[in-house]
Design a protein around this motif. Sequence first.
Motif, PDB file in Angstrom:
ATOM      1  N   VAL A  93      40.663  -2.738  71.677  1.00 34.92           N
ATOM      2  CA  VAL A  93      40.610  -4.203  71.646  1.00 34.92           C
ATOM      3  C   VAL A  93      39.389  -4.676  72.432  1.00 34.92           C
ATOM      4  N   ARG A  94      38.602  -5.542  71.809  1.00 37.15           N
ATOM      5  CA  ARG A  94      37.376  -6.029  72.462  1.00 37.15           C
ATOM      6  C   ARG A  94      37.346  -7.546  72.578  1.00 37.15           C
ATOM      7  N   GLN A  95      38.461  -8.191  72.302  1.00 31.85           N
ATOM      8  CA  GLN A  95      38.564  -9.646  72.420  1.00 31.85           C
ATOM      9  C   GLN A  95      39.767  -9.974  73.300  1.00 31.85           C
ATOM     10  N   ALA A 146      39.810 -15.277  65.038  1.00 29.20           N
ATOM     11  CA  ALA A 146      41.246 -15.077  64.826  1.00 29.20           C
ATOM     12  C   ALA A 146      41.542 -13.940  63.860  1.00 29.20           C
ATOM     13  N   ALA A 147      40.527 -13.377  63.236  1.00 29.01           N
ATOM     14  CA  ALA A 147      40.733 -12.249  62.330  1.00 29.01           C
ATOM     15  C   ALA A 147      40.688 -10.914  63.061  1.00 29.01           C
ATOM     16  N   GLN A 148      40.258 -10.927  64.320  1.00 29.36           N
ATOM     17  CA  GLN A 148      40.144  -9.703  65.106  1.00 29.36           C
ATOM     18  C   GLN A 148      41.318  -9.577  66.087  1.00 29.36           C
ATOM     19  N   PRO A 149      41.834  -8.355  66.305  1.00 32.06           N
ATOM     20  CA  PRO A 149      42.910  -8.187  67.295  1.00 32.06           C
ATOM     21  C   PRO A 149      42.460  -8.630  68.682  1.00 32.06           C
ATOM     22  N   SER A 150      43.387  -9.208  69.422  1.00 40.16           N
ATOM     23  CA  SER A 150      43.081  -9.699  70.761  1.00 40.16           C
ATOM     24  C   SER A 150      44.134  -9.228  71.745  1.00 40.16           C
ATOM     25  N   PRO A 175      46.343 -11.346  64.720  1.00 36.41           N
ATOM     26  CA  PRO A 175      46.581 -10.426  63.606  1.00 36.41           C
ATOM     27  C   PRO A 175      47.260  -9.149  64.108  1.00 36.41           C
ATOM     28  N   ALA A 176      47.637  -8.292  63.194  1.00 37.66           N
ATOM     29  CA  ALA A 176      48.231  -7.003  63.571  1.00 37.66           C
ATOM     30  C   ALA A 176      47.284  -6.256  64.497  1.00 37.66           C
ATOM     31  N   GLY A 177      47.879  -5.581  65.494  1.00 32.03           N
ATOM     32  CA  GLY A 177      47.078  -4.854  66.476  1.00 32.03           C
ATOM     33  C   GLY A 177      46.766  -5.657  67.718  1.00 32.03           C
ATOM     34  N   SER A 178      47.205  -6.916  67.758  1.00 34.95           N
ATOM     35  CA  SER A 178      47.000  -7.743  68.949  1.00 34.95           C
ATOM     36  C   SER A 178      48.041  -7.405  70.008  1.00 34.95           C
ATOM     37  N   TRP A 179      47.713  -7.734  71.251  1.00 32.94           N
ATOM     38  CA  TRP A 179      48.577  -7.452  72.388  1.00 32.94           C
ATOM     39  C   TRP A 179      48.852  -8.718  73.178  1.00 32.94           C
ATOM     40  N   LEU A 180      49.996  -8.752  73.846  1.00 34.55           N
ATOM     41  CA  LEU A 180      50.384  -9.921  74.645  1.00 34.55           C
ATOM     42  C   LEU A 180      51.124  -9.456  75.894  1.00 34.55           C
ATOM     43  N   VAL A 240      56.792  -9.177  80.504  1.00 31.57           N
ATOM     44  CA  VAL A 240      56.912  -8.872  79.079  1.00 31.57           C
ATOM     45  C   VAL A 240      55.583  -8.344  78.561  1.00 31.57           C
ATOM     46  N   ALA A 241      55.640  -7.264  77.771  1.00 26.29           N
ATOM     47  CA  ALA A 241      54.455  -6.718  77.098  1.00 26.29           C
ATOM     48  C   ALA A 241      54.814  -6.494  75.645  1.00 26.29           C
ATOM     49  N   ALA A 242      53.863  -6.805  74.749  1.00 25.20           N
ATOM     50  CA  ALA A 242      54.170  -6.709  73.322  1.00 25.20           C
ATOM     51  C   ALA A 242      52.927  -6.410  72.506  1.00 25.20           C
ATOM     52  N   GLN A 243      53.146  -5.782  71.336  1.00 26.18           N
ATOM     53  CA  GLN A 243      52.073  -5.535  70.372  1.00 26.18           C
ATOM     54  C   GLN A 243      52.490  -6.080  69.014  1.00 26.18           C
ATOM     55  N   ARG A 244      51.586  -6.765  68.364  1.00 19.99           N
ATOM     56  CA  ARG A 244      51.849  -7.303  67.024  1.00 19.99           C
ATOM     57  C   ARG A 244      51.799  -6.165  66.019  1.00 19.99           C
ATOM     58  N   LEU A 245      52.905  -5.976  65.278  1.00 19.40           N
ATOM     59  CA  LEU A 245      53.005  -4.846  64.365  1.00 19.40           C
ATOM     60  C   LEU A 245      52.397  -5.156  62.998  1.00 19.40           C
ATOM     61  N   SER A 246      52.588  -6.381  62.513  1.00 20.00           N
ATOM     62  CA  SER A 246      52.033  -6.771  61.229  1.00 20.00           C
ATOM     63  C   SER A 246      51.820  -8.262  61.216  1.00 20.00           C
TER      64      SER A 246
END
Length: 314
Positions: A103-105, A177-181, A209-214, A305-311
């Motif tokens: 992730v670079r954003q 917004a098209a790149q994972p963040s 998008p998918a592949g983002s983290w929170l 809380v930690a999460a990853q967007r799956l799709s």
Amino acid sequence: MPRTDDDSWDITESVGSTALGVAAARAAETESEDPLIQDPFARAFVEAAGDGMWSLVANPALSAELADVDPDLRTRMRVMVDFVAVRTVFFDDFFLNAAKLGVRQVVILAAGLDARAWRLPWPDGTTVYELDQEKVLEFKSNTLQQRGARPTCNLRNVAVDLRQDWPTALQQAGFDAAQPSAWSVEGLVRYLPARAQDLLFDRIHALSPAGSWLAANIPAKSALDPALLARQRERSQRIRAVASQVLDAEVPDVEDLWYAEERTDLPEWLREHDWDASAISLAEMLTRYGRSCPDDDVIPPTVFVAAQRLSATG
């Protein structure tokens, strides 16, 4: 002073002053005998701000005087520093792990005075967006630049109130917004009404998008227990009285800045929206890092809380 829908603040006022309190705790932890974190910039912030409530944590002499007046406060100050230390580790590790996975954003909401854009070893090509009120961002940048510091990433400050249309401001600053963040919501949720919390995470979801983290820290469900709230209010008033005596100045009631409201269960909401979410309590974090874990009346009722967007279908 109680919150209003359109309130704003300088760094030494209202919510801004709480960022100084957190910086003071990071400075105290960094300078301790066995620190969990290394924040070389935290001391610079409290020195630039001058004296205030935060001085009780950042100034060892004042901390000792406070404890002499009321010995019980020594434990409470230690808990505050431990809380900030493990919270900092949680978010630092979150960002570094996301960066290792490509992730670079990065988006830091309510960036306050944490200088991650200046102190973490970001990979080449990483852009970090810091969102906060203009006066807070200016204070941070000016303080660090005056000390010769430089960001370790492509830093973009976005001066915006998070209760306003921050997604537009973020995208105008170059966010894709098209790149994972990787997103962080640190030390923010309890300063938002419940409806504003829902809107905040709706907006993050829409931009991820998918592949983002929170990552976020949120009030635990026990935070609304009436008996607990009453005990915490009594202790807070006692601390304010002693602090006012030590500082010889009026000390604001930070609890007036929080919204004690029933909230959406964030981990559950994330799972319903196709995020893989996990949660850990503050007590578990303290134990993990070998810090003492006092009773529930003393530690802030907090969940990480930690999460990853799956799709992108959720």
